[in-house]
Design an enzyme around this catalytic site. Structure first.
Site: not given
Length: 260
Positions: A100, A168
Site C-alpha cells: 500500500h 489505487e
C-alpha cells in the site's frame, strides 16, 4: 468474470470496540444480502491485526473473506513485532494486503519488500492484495506503464496463485473524487492484460481504489472486477449500497455471458 469483488480496508481508524460493532452491523446485513450469499458478489475486509480474530468470528458462516493489512516478508522466526503469513493463514485469514502507498511512503517499503511479501503470502496460501498505482497525476497511458511494471515486480519469482490487483493511484487516495473514468479504464485494461498473459495467475481480479464510492461500479462496468473502499464504508448502509451496485453488475455480466 461474472463475480464482482468489493473490498474494505479499515486502516487504523477504528478502535477495538468500534470495530467489533461495525463487524456485527455489517455481518447482519451481509447475511441477508442475496448476492453475497450466492457468491455473485465477493466481499473482503482488511482490519487491523488485533481485529482479525473478532472479524473472523463475526463473519463466521458467511462467504466474507478477512485479511491482514500487511504481512511479514519473513517465515516464522526471530522477527520481533512481525506477523507472519503462516500465522494469518493459521487463524483463518485468506488475504494479505501488500505494497500500500502508505506503507511505502511512511515506512519506506520498497519494490523488493513488496515482492518478498508476495512470495511468502502465496507460499502460505494467502491471496496477495497488491496495491498498485502511480504517485503523481499523469496521462493514463503513462500511468499504465508504471502500474504494469509494479505488478511484474511484485510477482517476480512468486509461486502460482491468484492475486487481487488493487489499482489505487496514490494522488487519488483520500481525494474528493476518484480518478477519471477513462483514466481508470486505460490502466485497468493494461493490468488485466498483464495478469491474463500469465497462466500462473488464473482467477485473479483487478479492482479500483482511491476515493471509490457509490456510482463508480455502475459507470465503470466491465472496466474493473470490483472496487476497494476506504472511509466511505464506515457507514454499513453505505457499504450495502455498493454491494447492491455490485450485485446489479454481476447480474448484467451473467446475462451477457448467457447471451454469448
Amino acid at each position: 468474470m461474472a463475480q464482482v469483488t468489493v473490498g474494505v480496508s479499515l486502516k487504523a481508524y477504528f478502535g477495538h470496540e468500534r470495530a467489533r460493532v461495525w463487524f456485527d452491523e455489517v455481518a447482519a446485513r451481509v447475511r441477508t444480502h442475496d448476492a453475497v450469499a450466492s457468491g455473485a458478489v465477493e466481499l473482503f475486509i482488511t482490519p487491523t491485526y488485533l481485529q482479525v480474530l473478532p472479524a473472523l468470528a463475526a463473519f463466521a458462516g458467511t462467504s466474507v473473506r478477512i485479511g491482514g493489512q500487511d504481512v511479514s516478508s519473513e517465515e516464522p522466526g526471530a522477527f520481533t513485532g512481525e506477523v507472519t503469513a503462516a500465522e494469518l493463514a493459521e487463524v483463518g485469514a485468506t488475504i494479505a494486503e501488500i505494497g500500500h502507498a502508505e506503507r511505502r511512503r511512511l515506512f519506506g517499503e520498497t519494490d523488493q519488500a513488496t515482492a518478498a511479501k508476495t512470495r511468502v503470502a502465496l507460499r502460505s496460501g494467502l491471496t496477495p492484495l497488491l496495491c498498485i498505482g502511480e504517485t503523481e497525476g499523469q496521462e493514463p497511458e503513462d500511468a499504465a506503464i508504471v502500474a504494469v511494471a509494479q505488478v511484474h515486480s511484485a510477482l517476480e519469482d512468486a509461486d502460482a496463485g491468484a492475486v487481487i490487483v488493487a489499482y489505487e493511484p496514490v494522488w487519488a487516495i483520500g481525494a474528493p473524487e476518484p480518478a477519471g473514468y477513462e483514466h481508470i479504464r486505460v490502466v485497468t485494461a493494461a493490468l488485466r492484460a498483464a495478469i491474463d498473459a500469465d497462466p500462473a495467475r488464473a482467477g485473479s481480479v483487478v479492482i479500483y481504489g482511491g476515493a471509490a464510492g457509490p456510482g463508480l461500479l455502475t459507470e465503470l462496468r466491465d472496466a474493473v472486477d470490483g472496487v476497494f473502499l476506504g472511509r466511505f464504508a464506515h457507514d454499513p448502509d453505505a457499504l450495502v449500497t455498493v454491494l447492491d451496485e455490485a450485485a446489479a453488475l454481476a447480474d448484467l455480466r451473467r446475462g451477457q455471458g448467457e447471451a454469448g
